[in-house]
Design a protein around this motif. Structure first.
Motif, short mmCIF file in Angstrom:
data_model
loop_
_atom_site.label_atom_id
_atom_site.label_comp_id
_atom_site.label_asym_id
_atom_site.label_seq_id
_atom_site.Cartn_x
_atom_site.Cartn_y
_atom_site.Cartn_z
N ARG A 94 45.75 38.19 29.39
CA ARG A 94 45.29 38.15 28.29
C ARG A 94 45.96 39.31 27.59
O ARG A 94 46.47 39.32 26.37
CB ARG A 94 43.71 38.15 28.43
N LEU A 95 46.05 40.59 28.28
CA LEU A 95 46.49 41.89 27.73
C LEU A 95 48.15 41.47 27.29
O LEU A 95 48.53 42.00 26.21
CB LEU A 95 46.45 42.85 28.64
N LEU A 96 48.77 40.86 28.32
CA LEU A 96 50.19 40.35 27.85
C LEU A 96 50.36 39.63 26.55
O LEU A 96 51.35 39.81 25.92
CB LEU A 96 50.95 39.88 29.07
N ASP A 97 49.36 38.61 26.83
CA ASP A 97 49.56 37.70 25.32
C ASP A 97 49.26 38.58 24.23
O ASP A 97 50.04 38.40 23.15
CB ASP A 97 48.41 36.63 25.40
N ILE A 98 48.52 39.54 24.15
CA ILE A 98 47.87 40.27 22.98
C ILE A 98 49.02 41.25 22.84
O ILE A 98 49.60 41.51 21.48
CB ILE A 98 46.60 40.89 23.15
N ASN A 168 27.86 40.93 43.58
CA ASN A 168 27.14 41.13 44.80
C ASN A 168 28.08 41.84 45.99
O ASN A 168 27.94 41.63 47.30
CB ASN A 168 26.94 39.52 45.33
N LYS A 169 29.04 42.41 45.61
CA LYS A 169 29.91 42.87 46.65
C LYS A 169 29.64 44.31 46.88
O LYS A 169 28.44 44.96 46.24
CB LYS A 169 31.26 43.05 46.00
N ASP A 170 30.06 44.88 48.01
CA ASP A 170 29.92 46.17 48.50
C ASP A 170 30.21 47.17 47.32
O ASP A 170 31.07 46.99 46.32
CB ASP A 170 30.45 46.62 49.83
N THR A 171 29.62 48.31 47.70
CA THR A 171 29.85 49.68 46.66
C THR A 171 31.40 49.83 46.37
O THR A 171 31.86 50.17 45.30
CB THR A 171 29.13 50.78 46.91
N GLU A 172 32.18 49.72 47.38
CA GLU A 172 33.53 50.22 47.46
C GLU A 172 34.24 49.26 46.53
O GLU A 172 35.13 49.73 45.98
CB GLU A 172 33.96 50.47 48.71
N THR A 173 34.11 47.93 46.86
CA THR A 173 34.74 46.88 46.06
C THR A 173 34.14 46.98 44.62
O THR A 173 35.38 46.71 43.91
CB THR A 173 34.41 45.42 46.83
N LEU A 174 33.25 47.25 44.46
CA LEU A 174 32.91 47.17 43.06
C LEU A 174 33.33 48.44 42.40
O LEU A 174 33.62 48.31 41.06
CB LEU A 174 31.10 47.38 42.93
N SER A 175 33.49 49.65 42.86
CA SER A 175 34.21 50.72 42.39
C SER A 175 35.66 50.52 42.08
O SER A 175 36.27 50.77 41.09
CB SER A 175 34.11 51.89 43.22
N MET A 176 36.26 49.75 43.13
CA MET A 176 37.69 49.34 42.79
C MET A 176 37.76 48.31 41.62
O MET A 176 38.74 48.63 40.65
CB MET A 176 38.26 49.00 44.06
N VAL A 177 37.04 47.26 41.62
CA VAL A 177 37.10 46.62 40.81
C VAL A 177 36.59 47.09 39.30
O VAL A 177 37.33 46.80 38.10
CB VAL A 177 36.41 45.14 40.92
N SER A 178 35.86 47.83 39.36
CA SER A 178 35.24 48.59 38.16
C SER A 178 36.35 49.40 37.46
O SER A 178 36.64 49.32 36.24
CB SER A 178 34.02 49.35 38.53
N MET A 179 37.21 50.07 38.20
CA MET A 179 38.21 50.95 37.69
C MET A 179 39.09 50.07 36.99
O MET A 179 39.80 50.21 35.92
CB MET A 179 39.00 51.77 38.57
N LEU A 180 39.54 49.09 37.43
CA LEU A 180 40.67 48.03 37.03
C LEU A 180 40.08 47.41 35.79
O LEU A 180 40.90 47.14 34.68
CB LEU A 180 40.79 46.67 37.89
N ARG A 181 38.77 47.09 35.65
CA ARG A 181 38.32 46.32 34.51
C ARG A 181 38.16 47.45 33.18
O ARG A 181 38.30 47.06 32.22
CB ARG A 181 36.88 45.89 34.84
N GLU A 182 37.85 48.63 33.71
CA GLU A 182 37.70 50.03 32.91
C GLU A 182 39.36 50.09 32.05
O GLU A 182 39.26 50.12 30.82
CB GLU A 182 37.43 51.19 33.32
N VAL A 183 40.15 49.78 32.80
CA VAL A 183 41.68 50.08 32.26
C VAL A 183 42.02 48.84 31.52
O VAL A 183 42.41 48.79 30.28
CB VAL A 183 42.68 49.80 33.59
N GLU A 184 41.47 47.43 31.78
CA GLU A 184 41.57 46.37 30.82
C GLU A 184 40.77 46.52 29.57
O GLU A 184 41.36 46.33 28.43
CB GLU A 184 41.28 45.26 31.71
N THR A 185 39.66 47.10 29.57
CA THR A 185 39.02 47.21 28.49
C THR A 185 39.78 48.32 27.33
O THR A 185 39.59 47.93 26.23
CB THR A 185 37.34 47.81 28.87
N VAL A 186 39.87 49.33 27.96
CA VAL A 186 40.28 50.52 27.05
C VAL A 186 41.79 50.04 26.43
O VAL A 186 42.18 50.36 25.24
CB VAL A 186 40.51 51.77 27.75
N THR A 187 42.69 49.31 27.36
CA THR A 187 43.65 48.82 26.83
C THR A 187 43.74 47.69 25.66
O THR A 187 44.38 47.66 24.60
CB THR A 187 44.76 48.03 28.10
#
Length: 298
Positions: A94-98, A168-187
């Protein structure tokens, strides 16, 4: 020049990203960059958006580092069939399309401005004889605006449907995915601001070409920087050209050809800066998507 100078004593309130074992240096760096980038979201001039595009370089540097971590690669590979991984891939596409839509809009506007500028140079000092070129430019701009406004409406629809299915994932996985989603959101936020800048006010806006010109002339008479700052280079040129067309059969006292010539030159310069930023971002987005796909294929 470092766009976001480090200040370890600064206090920020954004959510901190944590990964297992000893904290990686990219974590506080990411938090600081993200906070500084978000702090500048209130302004939407060409220069501020160019600044934000440059800031995204540092954000995506953190993404590169994150995707090199063994934990990140292992987690993505083990969860390749999970819905949240598909969501990350969909988000990168989606980011590439925009980004592509923004690049096309800037290119079309720049080419139209260049053609108009060339015509005005040949007929320097007069508003007469360039009505056709002005009409072509404004027609092109109308198409660009229509495409962008449709894109922005679609984005709002997609944003309202976006979820996050890794809760429903573990804290470490949630943190990693959260960082990637934060980058997507701000971009996404920066790209939306760029598209809005290029398109200018929507059709329902009460700001007309005449009112924009009035603000510009008031600025020149009163030397008020704030009056000009609230109008983008795209809007200034659109308004000035509309005024010339509206007065093509009479003497134009408000905006003269030389004034328009200068405004178009400023617009071309602004577009060049924005194109450099969006081109770099496009390459980084492609690199991130390729890295994700490579990790998931192993």
């Amino acid at each position: 020049m470092d766009l976001f100078p480090s200040n370890p004593k600064a206090s920020y309130h954004a959510r901190s990203i944590s990964l297992p074992s000893t904290p990686h240096p990219l974590i506080p760096e990411f938090d600081e960059i993200l906070c500084r980038l978000r702090a500048s979201e209130a302004t939407s001039s060409s220069s501020s958006i160019s600044h934000k595009l440059s800031g995204l370089r540092d954000v995506h540097d953190c993404v590169d580092d994150l995707l090199l971590l063994p934990f990140t690669q292992q987690t993505l590979a083990q969860n390749r069939h999970e819905k949240w991984v598909d969501e990350l891939l969909d988000g990168s596409l989606r980011l590439l399309d925009i980004c592509g839509a923004a690049k096309d809009s800037l290119l079309q506007t720049r080419e139209g401005a260049h053609e108009l500028q060339s015509s005005m140079r040949r007929r320097r000092g007069t508003e007469n004889g360039i009505s056709s070129e002005i009409g072509n430019y404004l027609t092109s701009r109308k198409k660009v605006k229509k495409t962008i406004h449709k894109c922005l409406r679609n984005l709002k629809g997609m944003n309202s449907k976006c979820g996050f299915s890794a809760s429903n994932k573990d804290t470490e996985t949630l943190s990693m995915v959260s960082m990637l989603r934060e980058v997507e959101t701000v971009t996404l936020t920066v790209l939306e601001a760029l598209l809005s800048l290029i398109a200018g006010p929507t059709a329902g806006s009460k700001t007309s070409g005449w009112s924009l010109v009035s603000k510009l002339m008031q600025h020149k008479r009163m030397a008020c920087e704030e009056a000009e700052a609230e109008i983008s280079e795209f809007e200034k040129v659109d308004a000035a050209l509309c005024t010339i067309l509206a007065n093509k059969n009479k003497s134009v006292n408000v905006v003269h050809a030389d004034d328009v010539h200068n405004e178009v030159a400023k617009l071309e310069s602004s577009i060049q800066d924005l194109e450099e930023g969006i081109e770099f971002l496009s390459r980084r987005l492609i690199k991130t998507r390729v890295s994700l796909l490579n990790i998931l294929s192993h």
